[in-house]
Enzyme design. Sequence first.
Site, PDB file in Angstrom:
ATOM      1  N   LYS A 171       0.814  -1.241   0.000  1.00 15.99           N
ATOM      2  CA  LYS A 171       0.000   0.000   0.000  1.00 15.99           C
ATOM      3  C   LYS A 171       0.839   1.280   0.000  1.00 15.99           C
ATOM      4  CE  LYS A 171      -3.304  -2.566   2.808  1.00 15.99           C
ATOM      5  NZ  LYS A 171      -4.059  -2.662   4.041  1.00 15.99           N
ATOM      6  N   ASP A 194      -7.955  -6.934  10.740  1.00 21.40           N
ATOM      7  CA  ASP A 194      -9.289  -6.320  10.738  1.00 21.40           C
ATOM      8  C   ASP A 194     -10.423  -7.346  10.688  1.00 21.40           C
ATOM      9  OD1 ASP A 194      -8.777  -7.051   8.116  1.00 21.40           O
ATOM     10  OD2 ASP A 194      -9.436  -5.170   7.228  1.00 21.40           O
TER      11      ASP A 194
END
Length: 498
Positions: A194, A229
């Site tokens: 990312k 997550d």
Amino acid sequence: MGKKAVMIVCGAAVVTVAAAVVVRQRMRCFGEWSKATAIVKELEEKCGTPIAKLRQVADAMTVEMHAGLASEGGSKLKMIISYVDNLPTGNEKGLFYALDLGGTNFRVLRVQLGGKGRGLVNQEFTEVSIPEGLMVGTTEALFDFIAAELAKFVGKEGPEYQLPPGRQRELGFTFSFPVQQTSINSGTLIKWTKGFSIDDTVGRDVVAELSKAIEKQGLDMRVSALVNDTVGTLAGGIYNNNDVVAAVILGTGTNAAYVERAQAIPKWHGLLPKSGDMVINMEWGNFRSAHLPLTDYDHSLDTESLNPGDQIFEKIISGMYLGEIVRRALYRIAEEASIFGDTVPPKLKVPFILRTPDMSAMHHDTSYDLKVVRDILKNVLEISNTSLKVRKLIVELCNIVATRGARLAAAGILGVLKKLGRDVFRDGEKQKKTVIALDGGLFEHYTEYSKCMENTLRELLGEEVGVSIVIEHSNDGSGIGAALIAASHSQYLEDDES
């Protein structure tokens, strides 16, 4: 022959030629349209997900789950041991923090938990952008910046947030990058993604680095849990409903986590946890099987991606890729059937220009003239003057790609339910209620997708079992979920229970 006769003959010839041109144009248009519809028909066939095929996909998912639990590297599914062996019960009480680092922004949250019957009493968060220079700088600089922002946020703690005297603040750390986890609160970075590229972090314990930076700020805070997550979504779901057995993220990417019996994990070599349970982070985006209905568009997308051969399941069911698959199919139709004229519109050649939110908006367009489709074609792809017939064809493309993704997601969930033995009705036994916690923008905002997924799951399970399976939206697993895991793994747990 007089002038008048010549003029009549010439006029007739012109009319005949003009008529022939019109006929040729019509025949060409008809031929091109037939080609366009043939391409759509071919896509529909190759994306086909009959129930028998979906059952094969579910069976393959279950087989891969067993293989991934048996040994490291034994399956395309990593089946990562999360070290979360205590999920929240609803009895947790006190002040807890969460830090959610998953991209160019990070969030810091605080929650006040009220204990049994009171649940989440208060919550606050702040979001901070990470300066570009820090994303390619040093480990120390990045974590010092994060810890300084965390300290600022703690400094604004109001009187409604109460920490019992003599206790450290505790934090759950959601770190959405590949890590090799070694305990509930330690894990070494495998690689950055990312847009981050800090070489000296690779191989280091990210919890130790964050803890060091927190200490420099003079902040008395312990990192109680390092979480993913999806595991956080499971924690958030089970906090609100103790019938939750698994969590699925359907957003830009996709993943699943579930509660496994620790003794059913052959690769677990530690002491069995007191609870007898262990949360497994499946990393199911990397699932692949010969039964997955893949098209030429999927193969070319995979070949041109940053990770060819990996994340195949994710590339056909998640929000990052659905719009791109539609663009690739539309490009072929434009090139071979000239539905937008003799040349392919330049913008249609740009990878990922058609995002899944655009695709969703077109798919949900109920206006009589498909105005939303027309506007997106004009504003995103710079294609004007489209016919209603073409716009209807584009909605059909969206439907084919979304339906395949949603039905395969349902097959994946069935695979997890099969592993847990929750997919069949057993005579003489009371059917347990089974809840799957779901989160992610694709599930939340793409209604046609989520409706199709839920209907397909019911179809796969049958009426008797289907009534006991519930899909529930579990919001903000990466934030509140991480704080809840910090609470359920608190160093003061035994004090609170005594």
